[in-house]
Design an enzyme around this catalytic site. Structure first.
Site, mmCIF file in Angstrom:
data_model
loop_
_atom_site.group_PDB
_atom_site.id
_atom_site.type_symbol
_atom_site.label_atom_id
_atom_site.label_comp_id
_atom_site.label_asym_id
_atom_site.label_seq_id
_atom_site.Cartn_x
_atom_site.Cartn_y
_atom_site.Cartn_z
ATOM 1 N N CYS A 100 42.077 47.169 34.267
ATOM 2 C CA CYS A 100 41.977 47.804 35.647
ATOM 3 C C CYS A 100 42.577 49.211 35.394
ATOM 4 C CB CYS A 100 42.839 46.966 36.522
ATOM 5 S SG CYS A 100 43.244 47.925 37.982
ATOM 6 N N CYS A 104 40.228 53.660 41.554
ATOM 7 C CA CYS A 104 39.281 53.557 42.560
ATOM 8 C C CYS A 104 39.682 53.248 44.176
ATOM 9 C CB CYS A 104 38.143 52.264 42.342
ATOM 10 S SG CYS A 104 38.186 52.161 40.457
ATOM 11 N N THR A 191 48.027 48.320 43.239
ATOM 12 C CA THR A 191 47.388 48.716 41.672
ATOM 13 C C THR A 191 47.522 50.174 41.505
ATOM 14 O OG1 THR A 191 45.685 46.990 42.244
ATOM 15 C CG2 THR A 191 45.304 48.893 40.558
ATOM 16 N N GLU A 257 50.642 46.594 38.494
ATOM 17 C CA GLU A 257 50.831 46.135 40.157
ATOM 18 C C GLU A 257 52.164 46.560 40.444
ATOM 19 O OE1 GLU A 257 48.097 45.276 41.662
ATOM 20 O OE2 GLU A 257 46.598 45.460 40.187
ATOM 21 N N HIS A 292 35.684 48.571 48.149
ATOM 22 C CA HIS A 292 36.353 47.996 47.399
ATOM 23 C C HIS A 292 35.569 46.735 46.465
ATOM 24 C CE1 HIS A 292 39.647 48.813 44.468
ATOM 25 N NE2 HIS A 292 39.986 47.532 44.443
ATOM 26 N N TYR A 296 34.157 46.300 42.355
ATOM 27 C CA TYR A 296 34.273 45.278 41.437
ATOM 28 C C TYR A 296 32.671 44.952 40.843
ATOM 29 C CZ TYR A 296 38.861 43.986 42.866
ATOM 30 O OH TYR A 296 40.018 44.121 43.135
ATOM 31 N N CYS A 299 33.572 47.845 38.025
ATOM 32 C CA CYS A 299 34.557 47.563 37.008
ATOM 33 C C CYS A 299 34.798 46.092 36.441
ATOM 34 C CB CYS A 299 36.102 47.786 37.619
ATOM 35 S SG CYS A 299 36.785 46.465 38.479
ATOM 36 N N GLU A 447 42.711 39.279 39.763
ATOM 37 C CA GLU A 447 42.120 40.225 40.748
ATOM 38 C C GLU A 447 40.680 40.117 41.256
ATOM 39 O OE1 GLU A 447 43.293 44.203 39.158
ATOM 40 O OE2 GLU A 447 42.436 44.979 41.236
HETATM 41 FE FE1 SF4 Z 1 41.072 48.212 39.129
HETATM 42 FE FE2 SF4 Z 1 38.664 47.480 39.538
HETATM 43 FE FE3 SF4 Z 1 40.116 47.934 41.604
HETATM 44 FE FE4 SF4 Z 1 39.094 49.931 40.047
HETATM 45 S S1 SF4 Z 1 37.891 48.598 41.288
HETATM 46 S S2 SF4 Z 1 41.438 49.820 40.916
HETATM 47 S S3 SF4 Z 1 39.215 49.089 38.130
HETATM 48 S S4 SF4 Z 1 40.246 46.227 40.076
HETATM 49 FE FE FE Z 2 41.587 45.922 42.935
#
Ligand code: SF4
Ligand code: FE
Length: 482
Positions: A100, A104, A191, A257, A292, A296, A299, A447
């Site tokens: 991660c 984002c 995060t 985290e 968000h 995902y 990411c 996550e």
């Molecule tokens: Fe982390 Fe993915 Fe959230 Fe970006 S979208 S902060 S990489 S978990």
């Molecule tokens: Fe996240």
């Protein structure tokens, strides 16, 4: 204004002088701390990409807000193409860091707050939108990292915020002063918080009448007086502090985290973007969560790429790459991973312009994306564990590999295909271990389940966003049922 490099970013974070409670100690030398360093490098990577001629096009974008080139991680989406490019960028960062990369959350929060404040001003005559636009223009110009803070501790889940034994279990305005407000509470699962310059605080749920004090959206610098950080513990994290780095699996990058406490923190008026407008709390939560959930699709597909690559590589090293059942398992992993990505692209493609002018993802498809993410990475991890073999859980330590007596035995008996270096084989197995059972599994698996809300939250949204009556009517029409 200049786009920061990774090094400039690291220096700027260091200058904030942040402190955190970590493993029973209070550390003030965070950037150099072995537990923190990999997570900072992951964020720094997002800055370096803007300067890498091979990839900078993906990361650099013209901002209509500050009228200059900005890093896409601070961009307000101006088209569905922007939304698609965001997902592509996240997939790229995912495979390059295998973790991660944390940046984002603020991006998703900013896009949600930008549109929500606009609509709030229209209805209530407030002045939040201009205030937020000015704030975000500054973020873009300074190329800062912003943590989006939404998740309250929630206490007794059967009770509303105002009915909790301790009202701080949902972050709230405790006191109103002439120039601003005093907030009290905490945000969990933050995060990359200690790798951020700023915090964007948002409510965690739709608030009702009588809960106006909990309807607060605002920003503060991370080094504000009264804010306290407690570092999250992750499986095998202390391997990062050991002498032999091989056991870490991902020696370069990692996630972060943090539990964040707001102990009577003053927020000046110019940093307040929502205060008491309960009717916009749910809209803000829904929009942020959907962005968000779209994220995902990028990411997690990127980290999935890393897991698939490692799984295919270990199969090759073990001399079984051509076995039909192995090939089939790799294809299954690819299929699941591309399905995640497809949903990220689909909800972006079907995005729409908000009255404020930026683009919002398609809410239904973003939630379908995230619901798949609550399942598929776990199946990918299962298949990777299957292909990698039991050694994944039984391998001797890197310290023993360096031992003059044990080392040669380990090398002799962990030999596989003749052209394969044993240490390379261990490296690949440790990376897989990191992602399915180690510190990397926090970002990749836990996550995937809970980040951007647990699966039930997506089911509720899917049910709300679907016109079931229309489907029933169409079937009735087809069959001639009145
Ligand atoms: Fe982390 Fe993915 Fe959230 Fe970006 S979208 S902060 S990489 S978990
Ligand atoms: Fe996240």
């Amino acid at each position: 204004m200049a786009l920061k490099t990774g090094d400039e970013y690291l220096k700027s974070i260091k200058s904030l002088g942040l402190k955190a409670h970590m493993h029973g100690e209070t550390s003030g030398a965070l950037p150099e701390h072995g537990l923190v360093e990999p997570s900072q490098r992951a964020v720094a990577f997002t800055f370096d990409c803007a300067h890498d001629p091979e990839i900078s096009e993906m990361f650099c974008v013209e901002s209509t807000l500050c009228k200059d080139t900005v890093n896409r991680f601070t961009h307000l989406h101006q088209s569905t193409e922007d939304l698609i490019n965001k997902v592509k960028m996240q997939r790229y960062c995912g495979i390059k860091t295998a973790c991660c990369f944390q940046r984002c959350v603020g991006l998703d929060a900013a896009n949600a707050i930008f549109s929500t404040t606009f609509e709030c001003d229209q209805k209530h005559g407030t002045e939040y939108h201009q205030r937020f636009s000015d704030y975000w223009k500054w973020i873009q110009k300074e190329d800062l990292v912003v943590d989006g803070a939404m998740t309250d501790p929630k206490g007794d889940r059967g009770k509303r915020p105002k009915d909790q034994a301790d009202p701080d279990l949902y972050l709230r305005v405790k006191e109103r002063k002439p120039g601003g407000v005093v907030i009290s509470g905490a945000k969990l699962h933050q995060t990359g918080m200690l790798n951020s310059h700023e915090i964007l605080i948002m409510p965690t749920l739709t608030l009702r009448s009588g809960e106006e004090d909990w309807a607060i959206c605002c920003s503060i610098p991370t080094n504000t007086k009264g804010v306290r950080y407690i570092y999250g513990r992750q499986a095998s994290d202390t391997r990062k502090l050991e002498k032999f780095s091989l056991d870490v699996g991902n020696t370069t990058f990692g996630g972060q985290e943090v539990m964040t406490i707001f102990d009577n923190v003053f927020v000046p008026k110019e940093r307040i973007f929502l205060d008491t407008e309960i009717d916009f709390s749910g809209i803000l939560v829904e929009r942020f969560a959907s962005y968000h959930r779209q994220s995902y699709g990028g990411c997690k597909a990127g980290v999935g790429d890393a897991l698939i690559g490692a799984t295919a590589l270990i199969a090759r090293m073990n001399g079984v790459a051509e076995a039909s059942h192995i090939r089939d398992k790799i294809v299954e992993m690819i299929h699941l991973n591309e399905t995640i990505y497809s949903c990220g692209i689909a909800c972006s493609t079907m995005g729409q312009q908000t009255p404020a002018g930026n683009y919002q993802v398609n809410l239904l498809l973003a939630n379908v994306c995230k619901l798949n993410v609550t399942r598929f990475p776990f199946e990918l991890a299962r298949l990777a564990t299957d292909v990698a073999g039991g050694l994944l859980g039984t391998m001797p330590s890197a310290a023993d590999l360096s031992d003059p007596v044990a080392g040669p035995y380990i090398k002799k008996y962990l030999a596989a295909a003749p052209e394969v270096d044993v240490v390379d084989r261990i490296k690949v197995l440790r990376l897989i271990e990191n992602l399915v059972a180690g510190a990397g599994a926090v970002g990749y698996l836990i996550e995937s389940m809970h980040g951007a809300g647990p699966p039930t939250a997506q089911r509720i949204m899917i049910s709300r966003q679907t016109n079931l009556e229309d489907k029933i009517k169409r079937v009735k029409d087809l069959l001639g049922i009145s």
